[in-house]
Design an enzyme around this catalytic site. Structure first.
Site, mmCIF file in Angstrom:
data_model
loop_
_atom_site.group_PDB
_atom_site.id
_atom_site.type_symbol
_atom_site.label_atom_id
_atom_site.label_comp_id
_atom_site.label_asym_id
_atom_site.label_seq_id
_atom_site.Cartn_x
_atom_site.Cartn_y
_atom_site.Cartn_z
ATOM 1 N N LYS A 107 30.639 -42.386 55.262
ATOM 2 C CA LYS A 107 31.025 -43.542 54.911
ATOM 3 C C LYS A 107 29.735 -44.126 53.118
ATOM 4 O O LYS A 107 28.836 -42.690 53.575
ATOM 5 C CB LYS A 107 30.644 -44.034 55.885
ATOM 6 C CG LYS A 107 29.153 -44.136 56.660
ATOM 7 C CD LYS A 107 28.708 -44.845 57.956
ATOM 8 C CE LYS A 107 27.859 -44.150 58.647
ATOM 9 N NZ LYS A 107 27.580 -44.263 60.243
ATOM 10 N N TYR A 109 4.429 -55.374 31.567
ATOM 11 C CA TYR A 109 3.861 -56.894 31.936
ATOM 12 C C TYR A 109 2.520 -57.075 33.020
ATOM 13 O O TYR A 109 2.218 -55.980 33.497
ATOM 14 C CB TYR A 109 5.913 -57.521 33.351
ATOM 15 C CG TYR A 109 6.623 -57.005 32.048
ATOM 16 C CD1 TYR A 109 6.635 -58.432 31.096
ATOM 17 C CD2 TYR A 109 7.594 -56.577 32.548
ATOM 18 C CE1 TYR A 109 7.886 -58.406 30.441
ATOM 19 C CE2 TYR A 109 8.769 -55.868 31.774
ATOM 20 C CZ TYR A 109 8.517 -57.868 30.954
ATOM 21 O OH TYR A 109 9.659 -57.715 30.108
HETATM 22 C C1 LIG Z 1 27.079 -42.944 60.860
HETATM 23 C C2 LIG Z 1 28.140 -41.962 62.658
HETATM 24 C C3 LIG Z 1 27.850 -41.238 62.429
HETATM 25 C C4 LIG Z 1 27.080 -40.422 61.535
HETATM 26 O O1 LIG Z 1 25.875 -40.402 61.816
HETATM 27 P P1 LIG Z 1 24.319 -39.306 61.171
HETATM 28 O O2 LIG Z 1 23.547 -40.122 61.697
HETATM 29 O O3 LIG Z 1 24.113 -39.595 60.023
HETATM 30 O O4 LIG Z 1 24.937 -38.393 61.506
HETATM 31 C C5 LIG Z 1 29.237 -40.594 63.478
HETATM 32 N N1 LIG Z 1 29.499 -41.492 64.421
HETATM 33 C C6 LIG Z 1 29.827 -42.678 63.872
HETATM 34 C C7 LIG Z 1 30.673 -43.974 64.914
HETATM 35 C C8 LIG Z 1 29.030 -42.946 62.777
HETATM 36 O O5 LIG Z 1 29.358 -44.455 62.012
#
Ligand SMILES: *Cc1c(COP(=O)(O)O)cnc(C)c1O
Length: 390
Positions: free
Chosen positions: A39, A283
């Site tokens: 994501k 600046y």
């Molecule tokens: C973002 C996310 C993860 C991964 O999280 P990290 O802390 O980056 O490993 C896993 N599960 C869900 C539902 C998430 O939204």
């Protein structure tokens, strides 16, 4: 694509990524599915480049937040057997699209479940779903009092639904301050998922873990781990790293971090200039030369995500040395003091994030300067900066 056209560029290290996933896969065990969470434009790394690189390293399972990211990932993917899972936002109107493309998605509302059935029926192909249970984060998730109805819907439509997973997400597994709450969530998940099993709902995978929960609470690993930040070479926070090293002293005998940063951000010196003592640079009057100084310009500014709050505070690397930002960060330009770095000239490589010689600018030092988390700094790296795999 030639980087010549661009004022700065991002390099992704395949070797670093390989190191990270081999460490993480060893840790979770070979029977557990490694899901790469991509994501936020693959945490700023760029979905388009990151997905094929990860596939070359053997990854076949990707987790995205939303349907548009799923489409981006599907376009970037070059492997037939790659699977994409949507953990968050997909409109009912896009469910048919996902079903046709074998993309699985989380169900945290009965409305979406009903609509998924309808679409699966229409298309003549089962929807691949993950039942996302509310266990205590209180953000999204099927509530206990909806379980019975969910089971009824699933039983009555078993031809149209393939239960790929039953899952949840923890409310801050990186911090010991949340210990009691996470324990309660783990207990709830165990209880609720067994209840579904008792009702004859057999999910192919139980999955709850993100990086922090997998590393801090091994019992959360189950059948799939959704690794985000750790696969990119970052510990979720310092506390998780300390915790891990204490628990597995062997892993870290040489005090060498088993994770390595995948991303570097680089540019070139645009020009240099000699400025006499007692002059303002750039600046306004935020920076006054205290001696005769050599000032180098670097074509990066706040429009590229190098925040104005790094004015007179930020550091970049040139010729293996640390060069402090001298004066205001401009929209497209930085001025840095290179008086103490010999022979800096136009075209020299500048490192914004990453290694040069013995020195490193970490995202976390970058973010401490900005007082942000790794996550937040990474995703703010603009998508228009070109990426390449090295
Ligand atoms: C973002 C996310 C993860 C991964 O999280 P990290 O802390 O980056 O490993 C896993 N599960 C869900 C539902 C998430 O939204």
């Amino acid at each position: 694509m030639s980087n010549e056209l661009y004022p700065s560029w991002i390099e992704l290290s395949k070797q670093a990524f390989e190191k990270n996933i081999s460490f993480l896969k060893d840790y979770i065990g070979k029977d557990v599915v490694f899901s790469s969470v991509i994501k936020g434009n693959a945490y700023g790394h760029g979905i388009g480049h990151f997905v094929p690189m990860a596939e070359e390293c053997g990854v076949r399972h990707f987790s995205v937040f939303s349907s548009d990211e799923a489409r981006q990932a599907a376009r970037a993917s070059t492997e037939e057997d790659t699977h994409i899972m949507i953990m968050g936002m997909i409109n009912n109107g896009a469910l048919g699209w996902a079903i046709e493309r074998n993309i699985s998605f989380f169900i945290f509302e009965l409305d979406r479940l009903k609509f998924a059935v309808k679409e699966a029926q229409r298309i003549g192909k089962p929807a691949r779903i993950h039942l996302h249970l509310e266990t205590g984060m209180n953000r999204v998730g099927l509530e206990k009092d909806q379980f019975e109805e969910a089971v009824d819907i699933i039983r009555n439509n078993h031809k149209h639904l393939q239960i790929d997973g039953i899952c949840t997400h923890y409310a801050g597994a990186e911090s010991v301050g949340n210990y009691v709450r996470i324990q309660k969530q783990i207990e709830n998940f165990k209880e609720y998922s067994s209840w579904f099993e008792d009702q004859g709902i057999e999910a192919r995978h139980r999955h709850t873990a993100c990086s922090a929960s997998a590393l801090n609470y091994p019992e959360t690993i189950m059948d799939i781990v959704r690794f985000g930040i750790a696969q990119y070479g970052f510990w979720p926070n310092r506390e998780t790293y300390m915790n891990f090293v204490k628990k597995y002293p062997d892993i870290n005998k040489e005090h060498k971090d088993p994770l390595e940063r995948v991303l570097s951000w680089k540019s070139h010196v645009m020009s240099t200039k000699e400025v006499p003592a007692g002059e303002f640079v750039g600046y306004g009057n935020t920076y006054l030369t205290g001696r005769d100084e050599t000032i180098a310009t670097v074509p990066i500014g706040y429009s590229h995500g190098f925040g104005r709050n790094l004015t007179n505070v930020g550091i970049v690397l040139i010729n293996g040395k640390r060069a402090p930002v001298a004066g205001l960060v401009n929209m497209n330009l930085l001025t840095v003091d290179v008086t103490d770095i010999p022979n800096v000239k136009k075209g020299d490589e500048v490192v914004i994030i990453g290694h040069q010689g013995e020195q490193e600018i970490t995202v976390s030092s970058f973010s401490e300067m900005r007082n942000n988390m790794n996550y937040e700094v990474l995703v703010q790296i603009p998508s228009r900066i070109p990426r390449s795999i090295v």
